[in-house]
Design a protein around this motif. Structure first.
Motif, PDB file in Angstrom:
ATOM      1  N   THR A  87       0.854  -1.026  -0.028  1.00 63.34           N
ATOM      2  CA  THR A  87       0.031  -0.124   0.036  1.00 63.34           C
ATOM      3  C   THR A  87       1.005   1.161   0.059  1.00 63.34           C
ATOM      4  O   THR A  87       0.157   2.320  -0.173  1.00 63.34           O
ATOM      5  CB  THR A  87      -1.012   0.124   1.316  1.00 63.34           C
ATOM      6  OG1 THR A  87      -0.078   0.007   2.409  1.00 63.34           O
ATOM      7  CG2 THR A  87      -1.812  -1.184   1.170  1.00 63.34           C
ATOM      8  N   GLY A  88       2.083   1.274   0.013  1.00 58.98           N
ATOM      9  CA  GLY A  88       3.141   2.084   0.139  1.00 58.98           C
ATOM     10  C   GLY A  88       3.781   2.234  -1.275  1.00 58.98           C
ATOM     11  O   GLY A  88       3.377   2.467  -2.344  1.00 58.98           O
ATOM     12  N   ARG A  89       5.004   1.840  -1.147  1.00 50.41           N
ATOM     13  CA  ARG A  89       5.911   1.902  -2.438  1.00 50.41           C
ATOM     14  C   ARG A  89       5.385   1.176  -3.827  1.00 50.41           C
ATOM     15  O   ARG A  89       5.717   1.333  -4.978  1.00 50.41           O
ATOM     16  CB  ARG A  89       7.433   1.390  -2.122  1.00 50.41           C
ATOM     17  CG  ARG A  89       7.778   0.007  -1.682  1.00 50.41           C
ATOM     18  CD  ARG A  89       9.150  -0.021  -1.441  1.00 50.41           C
ATOM     19  NE  ARG A  89       9.390  -1.529  -0.918  1.00 50.41           N
ATOM     20  CZ  ARG A  89      10.133  -2.353  -1.592  1.00 50.41           C
ATOM     21  NH1 ARG A  89      10.926  -2.057  -2.860  1.00 50.41           N
ATOM     22  NH2 ARG A  89      10.343  -3.461  -1.055  1.00 50.41           N
TER      23      ARG A  89
ATOM     24  N   ALA B  60       0.856   1.364  -6.601  1.00 45.37           N
ATOM     25  CA  ALA B  60       0.185   1.525  -8.131  1.00 45.37           C
ATOM     26  C   ALA B  60       0.163  -0.013  -8.792  1.00 45.37           C
ATOM     27  O   ALA B  60      -0.734  -0.610  -9.262  1.00 45.37           O
ATOM     28  CB  ALA B  60       1.214   2.238  -8.929  1.00 45.37           C
ATOM     29  N   ARG B  61       1.410  -0.793  -8.202  1.00 45.29           N
ATOM     30  CA  ARG B  61       1.291  -2.256  -8.611  1.00 45.29           C
ATOM     31  C   ARG B  61       0.071  -3.059  -7.973  1.00 45.29           C
ATOM     32  O   ARG B  61      -0.682  -3.901  -8.713  1.00 45.29           O
ATOM     33  CB  ARG B  61       2.535  -2.953  -8.249  1.00 45.29           C
ATOM     34  CG  ARG B  61       2.480  -4.582  -8.857  1.00 45.29           C
ATOM     35  CD  ARG B  61       3.953  -5.034  -8.336  1.00 45.29           C
ATOM     36  NE  ARG B  61       4.187  -5.400  -6.884  1.00 45.29           N
ATOM     37  CZ  ARG B  61       5.346  -5.655  -6.393  1.00 45.29           C
ATOM     38  NH1 ARG B  61       6.144  -5.595  -7.096  1.00 45.29           N
ATOM     39  NH2 ARG B  61       5.267  -5.730  -5.195  1.00 45.29           N
ATOM     40  N   THR B  62      -0.149  -2.668  -6.740  1.00 48.58           N
ATOM     41  CA  THR B  62      -1.185  -3.340  -6.028  1.00 48.58           C
ATOM     42  C   THR B  62      -2.995  -2.958  -6.735  1.00 48.58           C
ATOM     43  O   THR B  62      -3.681  -3.960  -6.687  1.00 48.58           O
ATOM     44  CB  THR B  62      -1.347  -2.919  -4.690  1.00 48.58           C
ATOM     45  OG1 THR B  62      -0.033  -3.511  -4.082  1.00 48.58           O
ATOM     46  CG2 THR B  62      -2.436  -3.783  -3.661  1.00 48.58           C
ATOM     47  N   ARG B  63      -2.773  -1.454  -6.914  1.00 47.73           N
ATOM     48  CA  ARG B  63      -4.251  -0.864  -7.620  1.00 47.73           C
ATOM     49  C   ARG B  63      -4.135  -2.017  -8.707  1.00 47.73           C
ATOM     50  O   ARG B  63      -5.358  -2.462  -9.427  1.00 47.73           O
ATOM     51  CB  ARG B  63      -3.934   0.330  -7.762  1.00 47.73           C
ATOM     52  CG  ARG B  63      -4.217   1.202  -6.322  1.00 47.73           C
ATOM     53  CD  ARG B  63      -4.176   2.712  -6.975  1.00 47.73           C
ATOM     54  NE  ARG B  63      -4.346   3.450  -5.709  1.00 47.73           N
ATOM     55  CZ  ARG B  63      -3.532   3.806  -5.130  1.00 47.73           C
ATOM     56  NH1 ARG B  63      -2.039   3.908  -5.639  1.00 47.73           N
ATOM     57  NH2 ARG B  63      -3.583   4.751  -3.974  1.00 47.73           N
ATOM     58  N   ALA B  64      -3.109  -1.971  -9.618  1.00 52.68           N
ATOM     59  CA  ALA B  64      -3.272  -2.616 -10.980  1.00 52.68           C
ATOM     60  C   ALA B  64      -3.728  -4.136 -10.837  1.00 52.68           C
ATOM     61  O   ALA B  64      -4.391  -4.570 -11.539  1.00 52.68           O
ATOM     62  CB  ALA B  64      -1.707  -2.713 -11.764  1.00 52.68           C
ATOM     63  N   ARG B  65      -3.246  -4.737  -9.719  1.00 52.29           N
ATOM     64  CA  ARG B  65      -3.563  -6.236  -9.557  1.00 52.29           C
ATOM     65  C   ARG B  65      -4.988  -6.265  -9.257  1.00 52.29           C
ATOM     66  O   ARG B  65      -5.822  -7.235  -9.957  1.00 52.29           O
ATOM     67  CB  ARG B  65      -2.750  -6.848  -8.356  1.00 52.29           C
ATOM     68  CG  ARG B  65      -3.455  -8.119  -8.161  1.00 52.29           C
ATOM     69  CD  ARG B  65      -2.409  -9.102  -7.040  1.00 52.29           C
ATOM     70  NE  ARG B  65      -2.023  -8.218  -5.984  1.00 52.29           N
ATOM     71  CZ  ARG B  65      -2.479  -8.199  -4.829  1.00 52.29           C
ATOM     72  NH1 ARG B  65      -3.546  -8.880  -4.678  1.00 52.29           N
ATOM     73  NH2 ARG B  65      -1.882  -7.445  -3.916  1.00 52.29           N
TER      74      ARG B  65
ATOM     75  N   LEU C 162      -5.781   1.889   0.198  1.00 50.12           N
ATOM     76  CA  LEU C 162      -5.810   2.064  -1.099  1.00 50.12           C
ATOM     77  C   LEU C 162      -6.949   3.064  -1.453  1.00 50.12           C
ATOM     78  O   LEU C 162      -6.905   3.496  -2.709  1.00 50.12           O
ATOM     79  CB  LEU C 162      -5.618   1.185  -2.214  1.00 50.12           C
ATOM     80  CG  LEU C 162      -4.343   0.318  -2.065  1.00 50.12           C
ATOM     81  CD1 LEU C 162      -4.426  -0.858  -3.109  1.00 50.12           C
ATOM     82  CD2 LEU C 162      -2.969   1.376  -2.236  1.00 50.12           C
ATOM     83  N   THR C 163      -7.940   2.970  -0.883  1.00 50.13           N
ATOM     84  CA  THR C 163      -9.080   3.629  -1.227  1.00 50.13           C
ATOM     85  C   THR C 163      -9.591   4.797  -0.230  1.00 50.13           C
ATOM     86  O   THR C 163      -9.339   5.975  -0.477  1.00 50.13           O
ATOM     87  CB  THR C 163     -10.338   2.720  -1.225  1.00 50.13           C
ATOM     88  OG1 THR C 163     -10.711   2.006  -0.052  1.00 50.13           O
ATOM     89  CG2 THR C 163     -10.153   1.825  -2.285  1.00 50.13           C
TER      90      THR C 163
END
Length: 181
Positions: free
Chosen positions: A91-93, A96-101, A159-160
């Motif tokens: 949820t930090g660095r 963006a990757r987590t949001r994409a997943r 993230l939200t």
């Protein structure tokens, strides 16, 4: 030096993570990666192939992170530390990757998810089950699924709507709730 394919995939992950699934087009990936027009479509002929490629790329990157974090944890506090660090990174660095997943998971069906994604989930679930069994959890499989569900909730929440939610206290309660009193 990254290959053209890797540059395209990394750019695609960033695009989806920062702009959403609708931003995932071959032309936008080419532009974001600084590649000549048509480069991405040389590797991924269709949008479905591109989505699958991005999911595999995310799984590869997350698997590397997980393997680095999967050191043996011998105490509940060590399990809390490892899970907290993983969630902080997700949820930090690596937000963006987590949001994409998450965005791509919602775009595909479970049956269409690449096997590497399912394998990664199984590997992490087995690791978590082993840790909890070693700490005396009465039902380690259920406890592991519980921790993974709590972790997913933390990720979505951070993230939200609540990016500053402290992770460690929640993980500590969840881990201790999975173990005998």
């Amino acid at each position: 030096m990254a290959t053209t394919r890797d540059r395209a995939l990394d750019a695609a992950v960033r695009l989806v993570g920062e702009q959403g699934v609708r931003a995932l087009t071959h032309a936008r990936v080419d532009a974001a990666a600084g590649l000549p027009k048509g480069s991405t479509s040389n590797w991924f002929r269709t949008r479905d192939a591109l989505v699958a490629g991005v999911l595999v790329r995310i799984a590869e990157q997350e698997r590397a992170d997980l393997l680095a974090a999967m050191a043996p944890a011998r105490t509940a506090d060590e399990v809390v530390d490892v899970l907290t660090d993983l969630l902080e990174d997700a949820t930090g660095r690596h937000a963006a990757r987590t949001r994409a997943r998450y965005a791509l998971f919602l775009e595909t069906t479970a049956a269409a998810a690449p096997s590497s994604v399912r394998d990664q989930r199984s590997q992490f679930e087995e690791w978590t089950t082993g840790l909890l069994a070693g700490l005396g959890a009465e039902h380690p499989e259920i406890a592991a699924r519980t921790l993974l569900a709590v972790s997913a909730g933390i990720i979505v929440n951070r993230l939200t709507v609540a990016p500053d939610t402290p992770i460690r206290p929640i993980v500590a309660v969840a881990v201790r709730g999975c173990l005998p009193a």
